[in-house]
Scaffold this active site. Structure first.
Site, PDB file in Angstrom:
ATOM      1  N   LYS A  12       4.690  12.787 -60.663  1.00 37.42           N
ATOM      2  CA  LYS A  12       4.620  14.252 -60.578  1.00 37.42           C
ATOM      3  C   LYS A  12       5.459  14.928 -61.672  1.00 37.42           C
ATOM      4  O   LYS A  12       6.292  14.276 -62.325  1.00 37.42           O
ATOM      5  CB  LYS A  12       5.096  14.685 -59.183  1.00 37.42           C
ATOM      6  N   HIS A 118       3.040  10.494 -56.135  1.00 33.36           N
ATOM      7  CA  HIS A 118       1.971  10.391 -55.135  1.00 33.36           C
ATOM      8  C   HIS A 118       1.516   8.937 -55.106  1.00 33.36           C
ATOM      9  O   HIS A 118       1.367   8.323 -56.164  1.00 33.36           O
ATOM     10  CB  HIS A 118       0.766  11.265 -55.511  1.00 33.36           C
ATOM     11  N   GLU A 129      -9.508   8.012 -54.311  1.00 33.69           N
ATOM     12  CA  GLU A 129      -8.593   8.633 -55.278  1.00 33.69           C
ATOM     13  C   GLU A 129      -8.687   7.984 -56.658  1.00 33.69           C
ATOM     14  O   GLU A 129      -8.581   8.673 -57.677  1.00 33.69           O
ATOM     15  CB  GLU A 129      -7.157   8.577 -54.742  1.00 33.69           C
TER      16      GLU A 129
HETATM   17  P1  IDP Z   1       2.833  11.791 -49.218  1.00 33.96           P
HETATM   18  O1  IDP Z   1       2.955  12.293 -50.647  1.00 33.96           O
HETATM   19  O2  IDP Z   1       4.037  11.003 -48.808  1.00 33.96           O
HETATM   20  O3  IDP Z   1       1.531  11.040 -48.973  1.00 33.96           O
HETATM   21  P2  IDP Z   1       1.672  14.096 -47.838  1.00 33.96           P
HETATM   22  O4  IDP Z   1       1.917  14.474 -46.416  1.00 33.96           O
HETATM   23  O5  IDP Z   1       0.318  13.592 -48.203  1.00 33.96           O
HETATM   24  O6  IDP Z   1       2.829  13.071 -48.250  1.00 33.96           O
HETATM   25  O7  IDP Z   1       2.011  15.386 -48.702  1.00 33.96           O
HETATM   26  C1  IDP Z   1       1.662  15.449 -50.068  1.00 33.96           C
HETATM   27  C2  IDP Z   1       2.783  16.099 -50.838  1.00 33.96           C
HETATM   28  O8  IDP Z   1       2.940  17.454 -50.410  1.00 33.96           O
HETATM   29  C3  IDP Z   1       4.166  15.478 -50.631  1.00 33.96           C
HETATM   30  O9  IDP Z   1       4.383  14.329 -51.388  1.00 33.96           O
HETATM   31  C4  IDP Z   1       5.071  16.621 -51.053  1.00 33.96           C
HETATM   32  O10 IDP Z   1       5.141  16.722 -52.477  1.00 33.96           O
HETATM   33  C5  IDP Z   1       4.307  17.840 -50.515  1.00 33.96           C
HETATM   34  N1  IDP Z   1       4.806  18.210 -49.172  1.00 33.96           N
HETATM   35  C6  IDP Z   1       4.547  17.577 -48.001  1.00 33.96           C
HETATM   36  N2  IDP Z   1       5.173  18.197 -46.974  1.00 33.96           N
HETATM   37  C7  IDP Z   1       5.846  19.245 -47.530  1.00 33.96           C
HETATM   38  C8  IDP Z   1       6.691  20.287 -46.981  1.00 33.96           C
HETATM   39  O11 IDP Z   1       6.963  20.346 -45.788  1.00 33.96           O
HETATM   40  N3  IDP Z   1       7.192  21.186 -47.883  1.00 33.96           N
HETATM   41  C9  IDP Z   1       6.907  21.161 -49.219  1.00 33.96           C
HETATM   42  N4  IDP Z   1       6.118  20.199 -49.755  1.00 33.96           N
HETATM   43  C10 IDP Z   1       5.601  19.254 -48.932  1.00 33.96           C
HETATM   44 MG    MG Z   2      -0.408  11.739 -48.924  1.00 37.40          MG
END
Ligand code: IDP
Ligand code: MG
Length: 155
Positions: A12, A118, A129
């Site tokens: 990122k 990610h 993806e």
């Molecule tokens: P992951 O990246 O661990 O798979 P996901 O739930 O898919 O997690 O969320 C994607 C991305 O969204 C996270 O990596 C983070 O950058 C962002 N994100 C997730 N939850 C939050 C939050 O509560 N506040 C701000 N950003 C968040």
């Molecule tokens: Mg995710």
């Protein structure tokens, strides 16, 4: 025999800004994950709406998209046994402060959304993806001299 998988990783904008691209790729290399795809990607709003569709109704969705478009991201396709789960283990939990020490997110980040990486969360999403970000001719299959040590074939 364990399952040899491919998975998608994005480094990122915070990883780029903080000069952590090399350190993060080094950790994947040290784990024995093989890089089969590697490029810069300029994310767009449309691409992010597809990629983060599961977060569309979250209050932070708009700022997450803005964050992800700040700089190009580095896209990687990595290959290895149980690669999807193994990379998630090396990366750590979404919230860096809940991530286990020794994981990339715990060691180098502090808050969301800037958690550096990610990584696909299941073999099914990895398949979708990889297709979302890489064309077939951008993925490379090659032998490494270390394959037999990493993958345990014919050592
Ligand atoms: P992951 O990246 O661990 O798979 P996901 O739930 O898919 O997690 O969320 C994607 C991305 O969204 C996270 O990596 C983070 O950058 C962002 N994100 C997730 N939850 C939050 C939050 O509560 N506040 C701000 N950003 C968040
Ligand atoms: Mg995710």
């Amino acid at each position: 025999m364990p399952d040899k998988q491919q998975t998608l990783v994005l480094l990122k904008p915070d990883a780029l800004q903080r000069d952590l691209l090399g350190e993060i790729i080094r950790r994947f290399e040290m784990k024995g994950l093989k890089i089969v795809g590697l490029k810069f990607v300029r994310l767009t709003e449309a691409l992010l709406e597809e990629h983060y569709a599961h977060l569309a109704d979250k209050p932070f969705f708009a700022s997450l998209k803005q964050f992800m478009m700040q700089t190009p991201v580095v896209g990687l396709v990595l290959e290895g046994y149980d690669a999807v789960a193994e990379i998630r283990k090396v990366v750590g939990s979404t919230n860096p402060r809940a991530a286990d020490a020794g994981t990339i997110r715990a060691d180098f980040s502090m808050n969301m959304p800037s958690n550096l990486i990610h990584a696909s969360d299941s073999p099914e999403s990895a398949e979708t993806e990889i297709k979302r970000f890489f064309k077939d001719d951008e993925l490379f299959s090659y032998e490494k001299i270390t394959d037999r040590y990493i993958f345990g074939e014919g050592v």
